[in-house]
Design a protein around this motif. Sequence first.
Motif, short mmCIF file in Angstrom:
data_model
loop_
_atom_site.label_atom_id
_atom_site.label_comp_id
_atom_site.label_asym_id
_atom_site.label_seq_id
_atom_site.Cartn_x
_atom_site.Cartn_y
_atom_site.Cartn_z
N GLN A 9 22.63 -3.56 -14.80
CA GLN A 9 23.96 -3.57 -14.18
C GLN A 9 24.51 -2.16 -14.03
OE1 GLN A 9 26.14 -6.16 -16.79
NE2 GLN A 9 25.42 -8.05 -15.78
N PHE A 10 24.26 -1.31 -15.01
CA PHE A 10 24.76 0.07 -14.95
C PHE A 10 24.15 0.80 -13.76
CE2 PHE A 10 24.36 4.58 -15.87
CZ PHE A 10 25.65 4.93 -16.22
N LYS A 35 26.35 -4.06 -29.16
CA LYS A 35 27.46 -3.80 -28.25
C LYS A 35 27.04 -3.92 -26.78
CE LYS A 35 29.53 -0.55 -31.54
NZ LYS A 35 29.95 0.87 -31.77
N LEU A 36 25.73 -4.08 -26.53
CA LEU A 36 25.22 -4.18 -25.16
C LEU A 36 24.84 -5.63 -24.87
CD1 LEU A 36 22.79 -1.12 -25.21
CD2 LEU A 36 25.10 -1.18 -24.28
N ASN A 37 24.99 -6.05 -23.60
CA ASN A 37 24.46 -7.36 -23.22
C ASN A 37 23.07 -7.18 -22.64
OD1 ASN A 37 24.60 -6.89 -20.32
ND2 ASN A 37 26.81 -7.12 -20.51
N ALA A 64 26.31 4.22 -25.65
CA ALA A 64 25.56 3.33 -26.54
C ALA A 64 24.92 4.06 -27.70
CB ALA A 64 24.47 2.62 -25.73
N LEU A 111 27.17 4.46 -21.07
CA LEU A 111 27.70 3.32 -21.82
C LEU A 111 28.14 3.68 -23.23
CD1 LEU A 111 25.10 0.55 -20.82
CD2 LEU A 111 27.36 0.98 -19.83
N ASP A 163 21.54 -13.10 -20.07
CA ASP A 163 22.44 -13.60 -21.11
C ASP A 163 22.42 -15.13 -21.15
OD1 ASP A 163 23.28 -11.12 -22.02
OD2 ASP A 163 24.75 -10.94 -20.42
N ASN A 166 21.78 -7.63 -19.72
CA ASN A 166 21.65 -7.02 -18.39
C ASN A 166 22.35 -5.67 -18.29
OD1 ASN A 166 20.22 -9.24 -17.29
ND2 ASN A 166 22.14 -10.37 -17.06
N ALA A 167 22.74 -5.09 -19.41
CA ALA A 167 23.55 -3.87 -19.38
C ALA A 167 22.87 -2.74 -18.62
CB ALA A 167 23.88 -3.43 -20.81
#
Length: 515
Positions: free
Chosen positions: A252-253, A244-246, A229, A227, A173, A248-249
């Motif tokens: 990180q998940f 809606k996701l960054n 998503a 998520l 990000d 690194n989503a």
Amino acid sequence: MIDHRPGDLSPREPLGSTELSMPRDRVSLQKSNVCSRSYFVVVMVFVHVYIINVIALLLYVHYNNGPGDSSAVDGQDSANPSFSNSGAHPLPVNPDPGPDAMYLPRLEGIKVGHVQKVALVPNKVHELKTLSMKPLLFEISGFLSDEECRLLIHLAKLKGLQESQVMIPEGGDELAEQLEISQEEIFNLLDHNQDGQLQLQEVLTRSRVRDGIWLTPENVREIYAGLKADPDGNGMLSVQEFKKLNTNAFQQFLQQRGVEKSQLVRNSKHTWLYQGEGAHRVLRQLQQRVTRLTRLPPDIVENSEPLQVVHYQRGGHYHAHHDSGPVYPETVCYHTKLVANASTPFETSCRYITVLFYLNSVPGGGETTFPVADNRTYEELSLIQNDVDLLDTRKHCDKGNLRVKPSQGTALLWYNYLSDGKGWVGDLDEYSLHGGCVVTQGTKWVANNWINVDPDSRRQTRYQQLVSRLGGEETATERLEELYRGIHADQNQNFHTDKDLHQDLHTDQDLHQDL
């Protein structure tokens, strides 16, 4: 078939023809002197052209593979009768062309299966076998002796090995903010076919990072569900869903859920052994041997990355990857960034050549795979089809086009970049994609020599001049250690110099007693 002979103006007529029984005058045909002279001139021209081509070919073979120069081979004079008369052609070390005539010689592959005999060390003939043309890949059996292999492993253990991948990198990000790239622009970059939807293959091929968690199709579906998503459940992401996701989503998940070593991009330990002045004699000799093999200027080889030794235990692997990355105008190389006179977030290793050494034979698995070697075309999205992922060296290593089984002492050499047609580095060779298959029995030890060359010849020249101005050999070695310490800092938390290592290595005799 109609048989035309000299002097005949028409085809022969069958026997029994009425015209044959009729008497007729024989017409005498007189050969033209002009035609004869022209015919003779044409024949002589072709003969001379053929002779000239043969001479040119012999000269080319002589100067490219002919008698070697007088440079030392592994610390010994190449004029040694037992070495020069071994029946092989030494690969001469080209002198440094200098800043006004930068030139990088390349080995010729000829065709797959072609074998060249080369002299790299005294009293021994090595065979350079072409394994593929895309990438240009060679195999050299017996490049290292068994004792040299054991010694390199011993040196690596004394130096201490670190986990090749410890933590999952973050900061995607922050990088996007620094580059001022919006989520929509990132979406368009990922959307390879520009259909407004992110398919599974597009997410996998574009979301994998070099030292991150290895994403599988099952992972992506799990992440979508976790998520939320993909609310419509069609297995694809629209631009609205993606926003809606960054960045690194995904990583990180999976990290929050827990990650095992088998889920990482690579699972191994490694260390670095410097080969400069004061290093162990075998490390120095190995560098000289690589210089002769590659035919590159010695200073380019000496100022490249140190030798990396890697240990894969049972279950160890390295998913398919490129050793270097594409270089764009805004990209700088790690080794020449000090002379780039520019600040950019885009950096790559610029590894022109990879020389891989097998330090032991592996009982099961551990092959080096080149999934798309000599493929007609290269298409990134085609690497994943019907849940068969050619990049996955744990599940689908057997699906690749070429696999090389580890054999102690054998070396592989391949070019990660194409030629620019002018004697320098061109574009990245995408066919150099390779990986380490999972080790199923025993362990695997390998070493890597990467030859660093900046595709920008002016930057490479400035870098070479900078190193040469550092002064004495010891000063230059210390400066290179400092440079590569920064490059490898993320992988070497406990970095040690060769001076630290030499405190443990009192004499060669002590070392050999341990082998």
